[in-house]
Design an enzyme around this catalytic site. Structure first.
Site, PDB file in Angstrom:
ATOM      1  N   ARG A 163      60.624   2.500  16.539  1.00 34.22           N
ATOM      2  CA  ARG A 163      59.804   2.071  17.695  1.00 34.22           C
ATOM      3  C   ARG A 163      59.865   0.562  17.936  1.00 34.22           C
ATOM      4  O   ARG A 163      58.898  -0.046  18.378  1.00 34.22           O
ATOM      5  CB  ARG A 163      58.333   2.512  17.542  1.00 34.22           C
ATOM      6  CG  ARG A 163      58.138   3.987  17.318  1.00 34.22           C
ATOM      7  CD  ARG A 163      58.602   4.845  18.481  1.00 34.22           C
ATOM      8  NE  ARG A 163      58.555   6.240  18.118  1.00 34.22           N
ATOM      9  CZ  ARG A 163      59.619   6.936  17.679  1.00 34.22           C
ATOM     10  NH1 ARG A 163      60.810   6.375  17.591  1.00 34.22           N
ATOM     11  NH2 ARG A 163      59.504   8.200  17.365  1.00 34.22           N
ATOM     12  N   SER A 212      51.601  10.038  19.884  1.00 30.89           N
ATOM     13  CA  SER A 212      51.182   9.629  18.535  1.00 30.89           C
ATOM     14  C   SER A 212      50.586   8.231  18.585  1.00 30.89           C
ATOM     15  O   SER A 212      51.209   7.310  19.110  1.00 30.89           O
ATOM     16  CB  SER A 212      52.380   9.621  17.586  1.00 30.89           C
ATOM     17  OG  SER A 212      52.844  10.934  17.430  1.00 30.89           O
ATOM     18  N   GLU A 282      51.025   2.654  16.992  1.00 27.21           N
ATOM     19  CA  GLU A 282      52.276   2.683  17.761  1.00 27.21           C
ATOM     20  C   GLU A 282      51.951   2.302  19.211  1.00 27.21           C
ATOM     21  O   GLU A 282      52.724   1.641  19.887  1.00 27.21           O
ATOM     22  CB  GLU A 282      52.865   4.099  17.704  1.00 27.21           C
ATOM     23  CG  GLU A 282      54.129   4.261  18.508  1.00 27.21           C
ATOM     24  CD  GLU A 282      54.773   5.644  18.347  1.00 27.21           C
ATOM     25  OE1 GLU A 282      54.692   6.229  17.247  1.00 27.21           O
ATOM     26  OE2 GLU A 282      55.353   6.121  19.331  1.00 27.21           O
TER      27      GLU A 282
END
Ligand code: FAD
Length: 287
Positions: A163, A212, A282
């Site tokens: 990410r 998420s 995230e």
């Protein structure tokens, strides 16, 4: 000429459906308009944030005291070239996956169901089921905010990790070129459809969310730790930890950003106390 919208609710532009007003909200439709927008923000000494489809951002209830630039209407095209597939930043990743699968182009099918834009997906190095954007990206055309210039950045010029795309800071992705590998349409369709079914089974897609919330900690899963900590169903205000997937904090309809933030804090401290692991968000929290 750029069209500036004042006091635009950010809840309209994020998949979380939360976030107060942006003082100025701009959706450029050409690269020139985008560049003009950034120059305007700089000249007024306003802070700015770039968003794509807003599927990985959390704005505050107080809103944003600056300019929010959405690339959702920018470069909404896909080109099928001989060696590459080229997509503009405002194309939906899901649209690109559909396009590739129907053309028998392999490598995109496992990204099915990620509701971001191509620009946001490259910037986040989005991924799922063992594949990340870096695996199919050849290069991207970017507007470098510091240099005030448009340039091509090759995949190998960046350091992609989970990410993260090091090398794309302060750059706005305008379009990206992807590998064009041959695949069998039927096979690609099947993989894509299986993945969509798995997502439907495992994720609370009936609620607004950002997917998420926490990154996967080394050697474990955030969802497993949150579930083991007994936090499934934990709620504050209109937000709760999903019972279906513990790494999703969902908006039950009337959540505020502060509810989601309070749950993030609570989850972090509870998991830390129990397992000694600090979960890293995230989702991009924009204050
Ligand atoms: C139901 C659901 C499921 C999800 N599943 C996954 C998944 O499986 N895997 C995964 O990785 N993610 C997943 N996500 C998260 C999200 O969809 C991805 O991170 C996506 O890539 C974000 O794209 P976006 O356009 O929405 O970016 P935004 O949320 O708008 O922005 C995210 C970041 O990218 C930057 N950005 C956006 N566009 C550009 C641009 N053109 N140039 C430069 N920077 C830009 C923003 O500044 C911000 O820092 C999921 C989200 C939801 C809601």
């Amino acid at each position: 000429m750029i069209r500036i919208i004042e006091n635009e609710p950010l809840s309209k532009h994020t998949t979380y459906r939360v976030g107060g007003p942006a003082k100025y909200f701009i959706m450029p439709v050409t690269n020139d308009e985008l560049i003009e927008t950034i120059s305007w923000a700089k000249s007024k000494k306003l802070s700015y944030e770039i968003i794509g489809f807003g599927s990985n951002v959390l704005f505050m209830d107080e809103g944003f005291e600056g300019v929010v630039v959405s690339t959702a209407l920018l470069n909404r095209w896909i080109l099928d070239k001989k060696e590459f597939l080229v997509a503009g930043c405002g194309v939906g990743l899901m649209e690109l996956v559909e396009f590739a699968v129907h053309k028998g182009i392999a490598g995109f099918e496992k990204l099915a169901g990620i509701p971001g834009s191509v620009g946001g997906a490259v910037k986040m190095n989005a991924g799922a089921f063992g594949i990340e954007m870096k695996d199919i990206l050849v290069d991207c055309l970017v507007y470098d905010i510091d240099k005030n210039d448009v340039e091509v950045i090759k995949n190998e010029d960046c350091v992609f990790s989970y990410r993260k795309a090091k090398g794309l800071e302060n750059k706005i992705i305008l379009s990206a070129r992807f590998l064009r590998k041959r695949g069998e349409i039927k096979e690609l369709e099947k993989i894509k459809n299986d993945i969509l079914v798995r997502r439907e089974d495992k994720q609370p897609l009936e609620f607004a969310s950002c997917g998420s919330v926490f990154k996967r900690p080394t050697g474990d899963y955030a969802g497993r730790l949150i579930e083991e900590a007994g936090l499934k169903g934990f709620s504050i205000g209109g937000a709760k930890v999903s019972e279906k997937h513990a790494n999703f904090i969902v908006n039950c309809g009337d959540a505020k950003s502060k509810d989601i933030l309070a749950i993030i804090d609570h989850v972090q401290s509870t998991v830390y106390k129990k397992f000694g692991i600090l979960l890293e968000p995230e989702v991009k929290i924009i204050k």
